[in-house]
Write a protein that holds these residues in place. Structure first.
Motif, PDB file in Angstrom:
ATOM      1  N   LEU A 109       0.858  -1.178   0.000  1.00  0.00           N
ATOM      2  CA  LEU A 109       0.000   0.000   0.000  1.00  0.00           C
ATOM      3  C   LEU A 109       0.899   1.234   0.000  1.00  0.00           C
ATOM      4  CD1 LEU A 109      -2.791   1.359   0.248  1.00  0.00           C
ATOM      5  CD2 LEU A 109      -2.556   1.144   2.730  1.00  0.00           C
ATOM      6  N   ASP A 110       0.851   1.985  -1.081  1.00  0.00           N
ATOM      7  CA  ASP A 110       1.667   3.193  -1.179  1.00  0.00           C
ATOM      8  C   ASP A 110       1.002   4.318  -0.401  1.00  0.00           C
ATOM      9  OD1 ASP A 110       3.499   1.906  -2.860  1.00  0.00           O
ATOM     10  OD2 ASP A 110       2.303   2.383  -4.629  1.00  0.00           O
ATOM     11  N   THR A 111       1.816   5.050   0.380  1.00  0.00           N
ATOM     12  CA  THR A 111       1.318   6.155   1.186  1.00  0.00           C
ATOM     13  C   THR A 111       2.163   7.395   0.940  1.00  0.00           C
ATOM     14  OG1 THR A 111       2.719   5.535   3.058  1.00  0.00           O
ATOM     15  CG2 THR A 111       0.504   4.618   3.024  1.00  0.00           C
ATOM     16  N   ASN A 112       1.624   8.547   1.344  1.00  0.00           N
ATOM     17  CA  ASN A 112       2.408   9.774   1.251  1.00  0.00           C
ATOM     18  C   ASN A 112       3.275   9.909   2.501  1.00  0.00           C
ATOM     19  OD1 ASN A 112       0.789  10.815   3.319  1.00  0.00           O
ATOM     20  ND2 ASN A 112      -0.383  12.137   1.960  1.00  0.00           N
ATOM     21  N   TRP A 113       3.959  11.022   2.649  1.00  0.00           N
ATOM     22  CA  TRP A 113       4.892  11.183   3.767  1.00  0.00           C
ATOM     23  C   TRP A 113       4.192  11.249   5.120  1.00  0.00           C
ATOM     24  CZ3 TRP A 113       4.865  15.692   6.693  1.00  0.00           C
ATOM     25  CH2 TRP A 113       4.120  16.756   6.173  1.00  0.00           C
ATOM     26  N   LEU A 114       2.895  11.500   5.131  1.00  0.00           N
ATOM     27  CA  LEU A 114       2.123  11.494   6.378  1.00  0.00           C
ATOM     28  C   LEU A 114       1.554  10.113   6.699  1.00  0.00           C
ATOM     29  CD1 LEU A 114       0.104  14.823   6.003  1.00  0.00           C
ATOM     30  CD2 LEU A 114       1.976  14.366   7.585  1.00  0.00           C
ATOM     31  N   GLY A 115       1.707   9.168   5.785  1.00  0.00           N
ATOM     32  CA  GLY A 115       1.163   7.826   5.974  1.00  0.00           C
ATOM     33  C   GLY A 115      -0.243   7.661   5.429  1.00  0.00           C
ATOM     34  N   ILE A 116      -0.728   8.678   4.718  1.00  0.00           N
ATOM     35  CA  ILE A 116      -2.067   8.603   4.133  1.00  0.00           C
ATOM     36  C   ILE A 116      -1.991   7.814   2.832  1.00  0.00           C
ATOM     37  CG2 ILE A 116      -3.964   9.956   3.156  1.00  0.00           C
ATOM     38  CD1 ILE A 116      -3.052  12.240   5.082  1.00  0.00           C
ATOM     39  N   PRO A 117      -2.874   6.809   2.660  1.00  0.00           N
ATOM     40  CA  PRO A 117      -2.814   5.969   1.450  1.00  0.00           C
ATOM     41  C   PRO A 117      -2.980   6.773   0.163  1.00  0.00           C
ATOM     42  CG  PRO A 117      -4.244   4.971   3.090  1.00  0.00           C
ATOM     43  CD  PRO A 117      -3.918   6.355   3.586  1.00  0.00           C
ATOM     44  N   LYS A 118      -2.129   6.458  -0.805  1.00  0.00           N
ATOM     45  CA  LYS A 118      -2.250   7.030  -2.149  1.00  0.00           C
ATOM     46  C   LYS A 118      -3.132   6.143  -3.018  1.00  0.00           C
ATOM     47  CE  LYS A 118       2.414   8.992  -2.540  1.00  0.00           C
ATOM     48  NZ  LYS A 118       3.613   8.907  -3.389  1.00  0.00           N
ATOM     49  N   GLU A 119      -3.281   4.878  -2.621  1.00  0.00           N
ATOM     50  CA  GLU A 119      -4.090   3.920  -3.364  1.00  0.00           C
ATOM     51  C   GLU A 119      -5.410   3.716  -2.623  1.00  0.00           C
ATOM     52  OE1 GLU A 119      -0.837   1.164  -5.515  1.00  0.00           O
ATOM     53  OE2 GLU A 119      -0.820   1.008  -3.338  1.00  0.00           O
ATOM     54  N   LYS A 120      -6.429   3.280  -3.361  1.00  0.00           N
ATOM     55  CA  LYS A 120      -7.770   3.121  -2.789  1.00  0.00           C
ATOM     56  C   LYS A 120      -7.790   2.011  -1.737  1.00  0.00           C
ATOM     57  CE  LYS A 120     -10.492   4.796  -6.665  1.00  0.00           C
ATOM     58  NZ  LYS A 120     -11.495   5.615  -6.001  1.00  0.00           N
ATOM     59  N   VAL A 121      -8.483   2.281  -0.630  1.00  0.00           N
ATOM     60  CA  VAL A 121      -8.627   1.315   0.454  1.00  0.00           C
ATOM     61  C   VAL A 121     -10.099   1.182   0.831  1.00  0.00           C
ATOM     62  CG1 VAL A 121      -6.324   1.706   1.415  1.00  0.00           C
ATOM     63  CG2 VAL A 121      -8.250   3.036   2.268  1.00  0.00           C
ATOM     64  N   GLY A 122     -10.429   0.086   1.489  1.00  0.00           N
ATOM     65  CA  GLY A 122     -11.784  -0.135   1.972  1.00  0.00           C
ATOM     66  C   GLY A 122     -11.757  -1.084   3.155  1.00  0.00           C
ATOM     67  N   PHE A 123     -12.840  -1.103   3.911  1.00  0.00           N
ATOM     68  CA  PHE A 123     -12.939  -1.924   5.112  1.00  0.00           C
ATOM     69  C   PHE A 123     -14.330  -2.538   5.183  1.00  0.00           C
ATOM     70  CE2 PHE A 123     -10.040   1.561   5.851  1.00  0.00           C
ATOM     71  CZ  PHE A 123      -8.923   0.921   6.352  1.00  0.00           C
ATOM     72  N   SER A 124     -14.430  -3.653   5.891  1.00  0.00           N
ATOM     73  CA  SER A 124     -15.744  -4.252   6.111  1.00  0.00           C
ATOM     74  C   SER A 124     -16.514  -3.364   7.081  1.00  0.00           C
ATOM     75  CB  SER A 124     -15.593  -5.666   6.687  1.00  0.00           C
ATOM     76  OG  SER A 124     -14.720  -5.680   7.807  1.00  0.00           O
ATOM     77  N   LYS A 125     -17.731  -2.977   6.707  1.00  0.00           N
ATOM     78  CA  LYS A 125     -18.659  -2.219   7.539  1.00  0.00           C
ATOM     79  C   LYS A 125     -18.211  -0.816   7.936  1.00  0.00           C
ATOM     80  CE  LYS A 125     -20.797  -4.087  10.823  1.00  0.00           C
ATOM     81  NZ  LYS A 125     -21.032  -4.646  12.126  1.00  0.00           N
ATOM     82  N   ALA A 126     -17.137  -0.288   7.416  1.00  0.00           N
ATOM     83  CA  ALA A 126     -16.694   1.045   7.843  1.00  0.00           C
ATOM     84  C   ALA A 126     -15.901   1.735   6.738  1.00  0.00           C
ATOM     85  CB  ALA A 126     -15.853   0.945   9.104  1.00  0.00           C
TER      86      ALA A 126
END
Length: 138
Positions: free
Chosen positions: A94-111
């Motif tokens: 999972l690629d992230t920026n320098w703050l650790g925020i994902p650059k690629e799409k993410v998802g979670f079950s129920k949230a």
């Protein structure tokens, strides 16, 4: 002879029913293009949630624009939470920026992602009772 037939028939029915049990199907929707991979991580404890070394089961499949479905067989009955990401460049992380925020799409079950970080295990957890189908939007 009739008893053997009945026994074989009964065992076949039981086996076929068992083979379909304990399966988790995860449909991931919102995949922008047929490129890269879709990865799903299954977690079974709050302490392990979103930690690489804490993944209970995982799988990755080639992305298909629109939606992609992954299947986890022989998943014991219990409570789980899922994290999904679309690995657009196929580099396996999972690629992230320098703050650790994902650059690629993410998802979670129920949230969904919170304003200041990911959801908790409790936010994402669900009960798996044999055959479960989950749909996750990226």
């Amino acid at each position: 002879m009739r008893c053997i037939f009945v026994l074989v028939f009964t065992l076949t029915i039981i086996f076929c029913g068992y083979a379909q049990e304990n399966q988790l199907s995860v449909k991931v929707i919102g995949i922008p293009e047929t490129k890269g991979n879709v990865s799903v991580a299954v977690y079974n404890t709050e302490d392990s949630f979103l930690k690489f070394e804490g993944v209970f089961k995982s799988d990755s499949i080639l992305a298909k624009a629109g939606e992609t479905t992954l299947h986890f067989k022989d998943l014991p009955i219990g409570e789980y939470a899922l994290a999904v990401f679309y690995d657009a460049n196929g580099n396996g992380k999972l690629d992230t920026n320098w703050l650790g925020i994902p650059k690629e799409k993410v998802g979670f079950s129920k949230a969904r992602m919170r304003t200041f970080g990911p959801p908790t295990y409790k936010d994402c957890s669900f009960s798996h009772n044999g055959i479960t189908k989950i749909e996750i939007s990226l």
